[in-house]
Design a protein around this motif. Sequence first.
Motif, PDB file in Angstrom:
ATOM      1  N   ASN A  20       0.866  -1.186   0.000  1.00  0.00           N
ATOM      2  CA  ASN A  20       0.000   0.000   0.000  1.00  0.00           C
ATOM      3  C   ASN A  20       0.896   1.227   0.000  1.00  0.00           C
ATOM      4  O   ASN A  20       1.754   1.371   0.872  1.00  0.00           O
ATOM      5  N   ASP A  24      -5.539   6.415   0.123  1.00  0.00           N
ATOM      6  CA  ASP A  24      -6.632   7.143   0.775  1.00  0.00           C
ATOM      7  C   ASP A  24      -7.931   6.426   0.465  1.00  0.00           C
ATOM      8  O   ASP A  24      -8.148   5.980  -0.651  1.00  0.00           O
ATOM      9  N   LEU A  25      -8.797   6.319   1.479  1.00  0.00           N
ATOM     10  CA  LEU A  25     -10.090   5.677   1.255  1.00  0.00           C
ATOM     11  C   LEU A  25     -11.112   6.338   2.166  1.00  0.00           C
ATOM     12  O   LEU A  25     -10.854   6.550   3.350  1.00  0.00           O
ATOM     13  N   THR A  26     -12.270   6.698   1.604  1.00  0.00           N
ATOM     14  CA  THR A  26     -13.331   7.305   2.398  1.00  0.00           C
ATOM     15  C   THR A  26     -14.623   6.538   2.155  1.00  0.00           C
ATOM     16  O   THR A  26     -15.033   6.358   1.013  1.00  0.00           O
ATOM     17  N   HIS A  33     -19.567   0.498  -0.856  1.00  0.00           N
ATOM     18  CA  HIS A  33     -18.376   1.054  -1.480  1.00  0.00           C
ATOM     19  C   HIS A  33     -17.532  -0.085  -2.035  1.00  0.00           C
ATOM     20  O   HIS A  33     -17.185  -1.009  -1.314  1.00  0.00           O
ATOM     21  N   LEU A  35     -14.149  -1.796  -3.586  1.00  0.00           N
ATOM     22  CA  LEU A  35     -12.698  -1.671  -3.648  1.00  0.00           C
ATOM     23  C   LEU A  35     -12.267  -2.571  -4.795  1.00  0.00           C
ATOM     24  O   LEU A  35     -12.412  -3.798  -4.725  1.00  0.00           O
ATOM     25  N   LYS A  43      -5.477  -4.675  -2.292  1.00  0.00           N
ATOM     26  CA  LYS A  43      -6.809  -4.608  -1.674  1.00  0.00           C
ATOM     27  C   LYS A  43      -6.847  -5.370  -0.352  1.00  0.00           C
ATOM     28  O   LYS A  43      -7.335  -4.863   0.665  1.00  0.00           O
ATOM     29  N   LEU A 190     -18.070  -2.327   2.676  1.00  0.00           N
ATOM     30  CA  LEU A 190     -16.901  -2.184   1.813  1.00  0.00           C
ATOM     31  C   LEU A 190     -16.757  -3.498   1.068  1.00  0.00           C
ATOM     32  O   LEU A 190     -16.589  -4.555   1.674  1.00  0.00           O
ATOM     33  N   THR A 207     -13.433   2.686  -5.244  1.00  0.00           N
ATOM     34  CA  THR A 207     -12.050   3.139  -5.172  1.00  0.00           C
ATOM     35  C   THR A 207     -11.220   2.075  -5.879  1.00  0.00           C
ATOM     36  O   THR A 207     -11.382   0.891  -5.616  1.00  0.00           O
ATOM     37  N   VAL A 214      -3.912   4.269  -5.116  1.00  0.00           N
ATOM     38  CA  VAL A 214      -5.257   4.586  -5.575  1.00  0.00           C
ATOM     39  C   VAL A 214      -5.120   5.295  -6.922  1.00  0.00           C
ATOM     40  O   VAL A 214      -4.446   6.315  -7.029  1.00  0.00           O
ATOM     41  N   ALA A 217     -11.191   7.208  -7.987  1.00  0.00           N
ATOM     42  CA  ALA A 217     -12.362   7.002  -7.152  1.00  0.00           C
ATOM     43  C   ALA A 217     -13.526   7.484  -7.995  1.00  0.00           C
ATOM     44  O   ALA A 217     -13.487   8.594  -8.523  1.00  0.00           O
TER      45      ALA A 217
END
Lengths: 502, 304
Positions: A20, A24-26, A33, A35, A43, A190, A207, A214, A217
Amino acid sequence: MPPLLEARGIVKRYGALVANDHVDLTVAPAEIHALLGENGAGKSTLVKILYGLVQPGEGAIAFEGRPVALASPAQARRLGIGMVFQHFSLFEALTVAENVALSLPAETPMATIEAEVARLSAAYGLPLEPRREVWRLSVGERQRIEIVRALLQNPKLLILDEPTSVLTPQEADRLFETLERLKAEGRSVLYISHKLDEVRRLCDRATILRAGRVVAACDPRVETAASLARMMVGADVGEVRTAAHEPGAVRLAVSGLSLAAADTHGTALRDVALDVRAGEIVGIAGIAGNGQDELFAALSGERGSAAGSVVIDGSAVGAENITARRKRGAAFVPEERLGHAAAPRFTLSENTLLSGHATNGLVRGGFVDRNAVSGWLQRVIKAFDVRMSGPDPEARALSGGNLQKFVVGREILREPSLLVVAQPTWGVDAAAAATIRQALIDLAARGAAVLVISQDLDELFEISDRVAVIAGGRLSEAVPARSLTRGEVGLLMGGIHGEAAA
Amino acid sequence: MGLFEAILLTVVTAATPLLIAALGELVVERSGVLNLGVEGMMIVGAATGFAVAILTGSALLGVLAAVAAGMAMAALFAGLTLGLAANQVATGLALTILGLGLSGLIGRDFIGARRDPMAKIVVPYLSDIPVIGKLVFAQDPIVYASVALLAGVWWFLFRSRAGLVLRAVGESHASAHALGYSVLKIRFLAVLFGGGCAGLAGAYLSLAYTPFWSPGMTAGRGWIALAIVVFASWLPLRVAIGAYLFGGVTVLQLHAQAQGLGIPSQLMSALPYLATILVLVLISAGRRGSQAPASLGTPFVPDR
């Protein structure tokens, strides 16, 4: 509304590998959401960090607006983060209720747990019997345990790692209804998946990770499957070309094949019959553990059967071993590439020798012809673009996709007249999968009979001329792929015979 | 006291050390650890227990010292196999060899020393019941402890929460870790328990069974306890059946040899092994609930 979960600048290194890289992930409240990313994109590492299983090297995580340090899964669960793993973290020898009890506080009495399991399974449409042992259950039922187990914590965020890869289309639809219900209650999900159509149908945001970063998004509902795939891979994924061809003579004929289960988790084959003709690809669909392993073993000769039950090019070979069948022009690629198709600690040239010693002119007078082996290996590497470190690394040092290209290429370069391949693109990135599928199609076009055993329906529909379904050790009739719908195949996978096929 | 009653009493004494050691190993293996060092832990327990009992004059202190010695050996095993993820089979074998040597050193000055066997707890009146009176109500404390241990291990494994966690760790350490259980800590405690049981079994040999010390006196009982665990398919009640069956046939074949039946004595001596294996295989045959803990013998290294 403030985000439910916000991860900023997450970095995780494993030695030289950056799994990683400032991710950033929101995730907003009441949001499903997605991934997305290829295998190895990072992931799994990211969700393990969010569930407290792995500690990030750098970065900050905030949950419900407050900064948190997720030191352990127990702590993540206390905050309201639940997770359903891709490879189920269930205990086969224990009962459903015992499995659930293990994820609850120690004080909870068993009777309460059984009642709660019953209540949740009714409320979310997840039928389960609390006192059954897990090894007796189907994969779909096992997943329900995982979901119920996570729901018992009353999570605000539920993480699902490739949940539909093991389900029939009907089971997947059922799962989507459950997830929609969770979302309606204000919980967030998620959702990790490879299946882009599914993501577009179910998810509110996506995302996309590539090589640990990333890259985008977006809102998956306004994207196409092709545009999502392009973001994941970073390039256009080649479309597989199918060539129209007339099937020729029967090269593989299976009839009356019955075989006992390999072990307590296996499924016995019952009176399996199947023909594969020269120039065609026949696909066998089915959920794992319905007799695929036994069928592969019977076809390859790893396990013997009655002589006449397997016929290759007119010769009854049921009692012959794998080498004798190879000498008749057959080739086999088992499902598990590391440990079955290839010996992990052997070099690639040694692995080349393992399957080609009897047929590829690699042995002379009992001695290994090293030049011939290395020449053969070079051809495989070149033809299939196998990428690796060093000239002749150990098999385990290759990535999944490259090793799969090697084990498939090793057999295809022999120009077999019959190729039996199980899960040819399992866990392989999109580019490698396209290469392998194209190679299978080209092989059939050159006149070989190809049998593909796979759980991936998309793959089977893409490359097969005819499709049969294996369920409970019985094989349905192989019918032209064009005349089948996914729903029909799904019903057959669930073991409902005759009605859909008729 | 009739011959029959005497035979039954010797069956109990022959079975008790096997039962205790096997129950300990059962818990260890249920947690997913294979400790082949039972023989070594047992004999160090026997030597230490006897030495401390002679020096202090107290059988109780001897027993406690034996349990502590077994645990110390087990802690060494745990440090290597859990802490350093060393190979469990090789480490267990080394532990047995170490134990055999170490026990010789501990017991060196006590060869030839004698003390009375441990006092029996005699329940008044009840012990006068014919045949079963002496059998059930006039045994030494360790025999009673072995029965309590059997009930306790069964209850712990199948009725208590901690036992459920222990079985889960033995079944799939990766899943247990994912749920947030401390695999290594649970395994460490299980291995210590197994060591304590092996030490107690050793103390029974040197303080109650034959109240003196001689080198190598465990005579392979640790190995038999290990085999009983496997053939009893990791179930406590079957371990008890196996231990008593083995003890029973051992005693019976000795009496049969004394009667002079004309069967070669080597064959008679093999009889307990054959009978125990045969019976336990028969009761386990065809049942799915009789498989080894899935993680047995595989080291756990958390990925952080």
